[in-house]
Design a protein around this motif. Sequence first.
Motif, mmCIF file in Angstrom:
data_model
loop_
_atom_site.group_PDB
_atom_site.id
_atom_site.type_symbol
_atom_site.label_atom_id
_atom_site.label_comp_id
_atom_site.label_asym_id
_atom_site.label_seq_id
_atom_site.Cartn_x
_atom_site.Cartn_y
_atom_site.Cartn_z
ATOM 1 N N ILE A 115 -2.839 -36.716 -55.027
ATOM 2 C CA ILE A 115 -3.150 -35.516 -55.561
ATOM 3 C C ILE A 115 -2.974 -34.569 -54.356
ATOM 4 N N VAL A 116 -3.377 -34.857 -53.125
ATOM 5 C CA VAL A 116 -3.416 -34.036 -51.969
ATOM 6 C C VAL A 116 -1.780 -33.889 -51.785
ATOM 7 N N MET A 117 -1.125 -34.783 -51.517
ATOM 8 C CA MET A 117 0.425 -34.727 -51.322
ATOM 9 C C MET A 117 1.071 -34.082 -52.284
ATOM 10 N N GLY A 118 0.703 -34.228 -53.603
ATOM 11 C CA GLY A 118 1.553 -33.641 -54.669
ATOM 12 C C GLY A 118 1.249 -32.195 -54.613
ATOM 13 N N TYR A 119 0.269 -31.660 -54.285
ATOM 14 C CA TYR A 119 -0.181 -30.133 -54.046
ATOM 15 C C TYR A 119 0.602 -29.674 -52.855
ATOM 16 N N LEU A 120 0.287 -30.489 -51.906
ATOM 17 C CA LEU A 120 1.105 -30.056 -50.679
ATOM 18 C C LEU A 120 2.462 -29.901 -50.774
ATOM 19 N N GLU A 121 3.362 -30.840 -51.264
ATOM 20 C CA GLU A 121 4.595 -30.867 -51.575
ATOM 21 C C GLU A 121 5.190 -29.800 -52.417
ATOM 22 N N ARG A 122 4.164 -29.296 -53.323
ATOM 23 C CA ARG A 122 4.533 -28.352 -54.308
ATOM 24 C C ARG A 122 4.388 -27.112 -53.510
ATOM 25 N N LYS A 123 3.357 -26.742 -52.728
ATOM 26 C CA LYS A 123 2.958 -25.430 -52.169
ATOM 27 C C LYS A 123 4.092 -25.477 -51.122
ATOM 28 N N ILE A 124 4.200 -26.373 -50.240
ATOM 29 C CA ILE A 124 5.317 -26.228 -49.186
ATOM 30 C C ILE A 124 6.719 -26.028 -49.726
ATOM 31 N N CYS A 125 6.987 -26.766 -50.441
ATOM 32 C CA CYS A 125 8.207 -26.511 -51.211
ATOM 33 C C CYS A 125 8.496 -25.105 -51.694
ATOM 34 N N ALA A 126 7.311 -24.539 -52.288
ATOM 35 C CA ALA A 126 7.552 -23.168 -52.583
ATOM 36 C C ALA A 126 7.511 -22.061 -51.696
ATOM 37 N N ARG A 127 6.973 -22.546 -50.555
ATOM 38 C CA ARG A 127 6.919 -21.376 -49.500
ATOM 39 C C ARG A 127 8.305 -21.532 -48.669
ATOM 40 N N ILE A 128 8.851 -22.848 -48.610
ATOM 41 C CA ILE A 128 10.201 -22.899 -47.905
ATOM 42 C C ILE A 128 11.122 -21.983 -48.790
ATOM 43 N N GLN A 129 11.002 -22.112 -50.177
ATOM 44 C CA GLN A 129 11.844 -21.473 -50.991
ATOM 45 C C GLN A 129 11.372 -19.981 -51.154
ATOM 46 N N ARG A 130 10.484 -19.597 -50.641
ATOM 47 C CA ARG A 130 9.828 -18.247 -50.685
ATOM 48 C C ARG A 130 9.359 -17.976 -52.167
ATOM 49 N N ARG A 131 8.651 -19.007 -52.465
ATOM 50 C CA ARG A 131 7.932 -18.632 -53.929
ATOM 51 C C ARG A 131 6.386 -18.855 -53.620
ATOM 52 N N TRP A 132 5.468 -18.659 -54.506
ATOM 53 C CA TRP A 132 4.148 -18.987 -54.394
ATOM 54 C C TRP A 132 3.779 -20.459 -54.595
ATOM 55 N N PRO B 176 1.976 -23.252 -56.952
ATOM 56 C CA PRO B 176 1.074 -23.249 -58.055
ATOM 57 C C PRO B 176 -0.162 -22.294 -57.542
ATOM 58 N N MET B 177 -0.426 -21.136 -58.529
ATOM 59 C CA MET B 177 -1.622 -20.319 -58.190
ATOM 60 C C MET B 177 -2.480 -20.180 -59.165
ATOM 61 N N GLU B 178 -2.306 -20.665 -60.280
ATOM 62 C CA GLU B 178 -2.899 -20.193 -61.549
ATOM 63 C C GLU B 178 -4.535 -20.897 -61.614
ATOM 64 N N VAL B 179 -4.598 -22.012 -61.334
ATOM 65 C CA VAL B 179 -5.952 -22.688 -61.457
ATOM 66 C C VAL B 179 -6.692 -22.868 -60.200
ATOM 67 N N GLY B 180 -7.651 -22.236 -59.987
ATOM 68 C CA GLY B 180 -8.439 -22.291 -58.712
ATOM 69 C C GLY B 180 -7.745 -21.550 -57.629
ATOM 70 N N VAL B 181 -8.288 -21.536 -56.456
ATOM 71 C CA VAL B 181 -7.928 -20.637 -55.353
ATOM 72 C C VAL B 181 -6.668 -21.260 -54.805
ATOM 73 N N GLN B 182 -5.564 -20.603 -54.807
ATOM 74 C CA GLN B 182 -4.144 -20.886 -54.538
ATOM 75 C C GLN B 182 -3.861 -21.917 -55.283
#
Lengths: 377, 175, 334, 150, 106
Positions: free
Chosen positions: C32-49, C51-57
């Motif tokens: 779960i943690v890695m899935g979240y980090l992967e999505r988040k970091i890949c998004a930031r590398i691609q200059r996207r946000w 996942p932002m909808e459920v919960g903080v960040q």
Amino acid sequence: MGTLTTRFSTIQDPDEKHKFLLNMGPQHPCTHGVLRIVLEMDGEYAMGIDPILGYGHRMHEKMAECRQWSGFYPNTGRIDYGGAIPYNHGYCALIERMAGIEVPERAEYIRVITVELNRIASHFLGVGAYVIDLGAFTPILYMFDDREDILDALEDITGSRLTYCHHRVGGVSKDIDDLFIKRTRAIIKNIRSRFDMYDRLVTGNIIFQKRTKDVGIIPVEMARRYGATGPVLRGSGLGFDIRKNEPYSVYPEFDFDIPTGENGDAFDRYMVRMLELEQSLRIIEQALDKLPDGPVMAKVKRVKLQPGDCSFSVEAARGMLTYYLVGDGSNVPYKLKIRVPSYSNLSLLEELCKGSLIADLVSAMGSLDLIIPEIDR
Amino acid sequence: MIDYYQIVAQIMFVAFILLTIIGALLSVNAKILMHSVLGLAVCLLGVAGLYFYLGSMFLSLMQIMIYVGAVCIVLVFGIMVGFTPNESAQKNDIGRNTLLGIVASGIAGLGLVITIFGKTSWETSAATVGDFSIEWIGENLLLKYCLAFELISVILLIAIVGAIILAKGGREEGL
Amino acid sequence: MDFIVDIIAKYSLVRILISFSLLIAIIMLNAIVMGYLERKICARIQRRWGPMEVGVQGWMQMFLDGVKLLAKQLIVPREANPFLFRMAPLLCFTPVAMAFAVIPFSESFYAMDLNIGLIYLLAMGSLNVFAILIAGWSSNNKYSLFGALRSVAQNVAYEIPILLSLLAVVLVTTSFNFKEIVAYQSGLLSFWMCQPVAFIIFLVAGCAETNRVPFDLPEAESELTAGYFTEYGGFSFGLFAIAEYGNLFIMSSVATTVFLGGWNGPFGLDFYSGPILGVFWFLLKVFILMLIMIWVRWTYPRVRFDQLMNLSWKYLIPFSLVNLLITAFIVKII
Amino acid sequence: MSHYFSEIFTGGKSLLVGLGVTFKALTSPVVTVQYPREKIDISPNMRGHIDLIKDSESKNGLHRCISCGLCARNCPCSCIVVKGEKQEGVKGKVLKIFTLEFSKCSLCGLCVESCPTSAIDFSDEYELAAFSREAFNFDLLKRVQQGDTK
Amino acid sequence: MIIISNNLNIYLILAAFLFAIGLYGMIRHKTLIGMLVSTELILNGAGLNFMAFNKFTAPDPAVGQIITLFIMGIAAAEAAIVVSFILAVYRKYKTSDPESLKELIG
């Protein structure tokens, strides 16, 4: 899919029993749409390739025969959604040539500016999708970042973001303003500053080079045999470009080069696209500098399509685009034939990839930069 | 208290034996070739467990690594490469030599069992020298039983070269 | 025989059960943690946000995705082999769970202390291919089969450099036991400094062994749609993802224990050697390695199959062999 | 042999350079927006669906349409229906029906260009989603009467 | 409390069973791969025997283990070479049925 028969619908030869068929598409990540390719596989080697078209057929040519010529404007933007404005331009220029309409100079300049902006956007799309085919997801999003600026600018003058319908017979539908000029200059500066980043991220990457160099080599002779045009032909080393070889509009007034490749492999085709970005930027800069004042729309009376035929070629983002129209005196075209670049580029595929690995097939196909709806029309 | 652990250990032992037997039966009786290799893998895992009981964790891990992780996979690889997807699901023909097989293996097995129970009485050596650690094996392998080590190296080298030549020749012919 | 009784006695059944359920929880949490980090970091590398909808960040996104996967039906294709098709995700998950048993989170926080822990981990790692093979074959899909085939050749080729690079360290420590390997690096020295070649080779080969970009050929998206798990949906798909992240964790933790000094503080900063700080250092190093792998994944294109093999046979194996020989020479001299 | 090592060196360097590019992107700000919460301003020239322009100074006090039907005739998709009626005491036709079947519209803008009185223009609505096809049959006359237009 | 895992005969019988069933499979299987699978079973029986004797009767416990390791190495080499052989045969004759390889009978 059962009704479509292919050359390889069954493998009959008992000696070939170890070969098997692989259906690539119509839903497959690398075919960029609804192209179906039936592969005859021997292990991971594709020994037979049979592209099957028609899943996205929309009868554009028939539609042209069923309505007034002016009703075909919106269709032109939908043939090639990647680079729509050249299609728009070609159709308007065709009717103008047929009816003998003079276009105001300012309108021609605006046409060139929008066409070149759209060419850049289209090349960004094509190159980005190609890099995705090779497995890197990130570069396309950087390219879309740049492309987005162009789309915003184009939206400002054409009103839409993808399927533009901006050029009209006799001119353009909307004049450009100072804001657009300022914006375009900023875009040019921004894109120029990002070339270095693309070089470091994609072009220089050793994995990318290994995946593209010496893959899908198209000799000039073969490219000419299949009628390939655009970056595919130029990548093979033949600098054929309608803008230079058969100048139209105001292109003769601009100073630009035709980048060509040497080996005709996938890397050369990629490089030609990247270098063409710079040339397009140069054209836009010159056009903005020289932009004359005046009207953007000529006085156009009712246009009747005289009996006889006429054709007009432009350099679209993917190669030579030719409209061929037969008129019969009414204002409905008797026949409109569209020669799209992707179709002949796709026909290369079989000879290009016979006996290659499936990974090379993906790489070579991506480098052709096909837009499938354009092929199906 | 020690009995409690013994019970668990014995249950696991029986489970390993069952795993071995079931795997072996599956591997010879499976209708699909792939199942047969999977049966072999199960059987090998069972044997690995038995090695554990025979006191050598190292060998049981080696069994998993070499047999299950390499040999079985090479077999599956052979099935998947050599046969088209349709063919690899082909059924093993049953019946041609079944009777011969049962008779031959029955005689052999019976002979062995009779030998085990009847002819010989095994003497269990009371004290075993040394422990079962890998240092012990390593030292012996390199000093005392050096020939085995050298032999296996040579065999593996020959196997690699031979496999490459065989596989490569086929590919050149095919293309 | 006494051996196994010893083991059970040493770690009483209760402890085994507790640690096993704890390990499963850790694996799930890691995914779960890695899935979240992967999505988040890949998004930031691609200059996207991202996942932002459920919960903080969007921190709850992965939990909800898990719930969604659980709620989905497992569809077995008609032509597939139903038994194996259902078994494959479990088979993929089991070796990962078993391998977690020997990972030393800190000096006292581990499930099992084996004196040949390294070999145990590698043995479990080699089982992973089997599940991929079964998944690819039983789907009766040509893309899946290609994925499985590639996966086998890849894993067989990359186990060799992994073994050889680890052996170079084992030559120095003379032990396969994680505890002793870590104890060897308790001072200023850890093995990434004195065995940099082995470290780099291990990272590259580990990337290939866990099927990550640029070596994600078994699931090459643009070529094979999704490779060996093309036909899977629902939680069996989720199990593959969990196992993938589990494998990533295992590879990173092996690299951490063998090359980065395990639960020791960096550069001999051992001001507090309690179990909690040890776990902290360990997880920090593991996560840094995993984040590097994510970073790499979202930067590079995918290599071709023959290039993958070339990399292993022409570069990694010769270099690791030379490295091993030099290490053996130095160890013998000193 | 030197090629072997130089390839390792240049290749490794190119890989590190690539990592540098993505790391720089990782630390730079995000360029996308969270769509339903944040919206970027759309261009005033955007082509949405068409609308009758409200014009209180026109003859009928509401819009400038003279029911000539040029837009309907010029439309390549035949998605506009215009009907006017002769009415006692009023010069010209009075607009009775002006509907747009937006699901057919290809947003070419020919109707707006052909309008002799500039009675129609593009609206700036872009969040148009519905569950049924009928929801896209806009009654433009009703819209301008209710004051929904710009 | 009967400690069955400490009984030599159980291992020996299991090894004999593996050998017998391997023999059976060898005779019965029609494909080359199937026969190879049966060979692996026989080799495993031998390995199990060696380990059992090593544990219960041998004075030097290294011997059995080393022989078992040796068997594993042989099995790996054998599998690699046989599979490549099968592939070569398959490419040439388009079959893996040993009885239809008439040319190889000689």
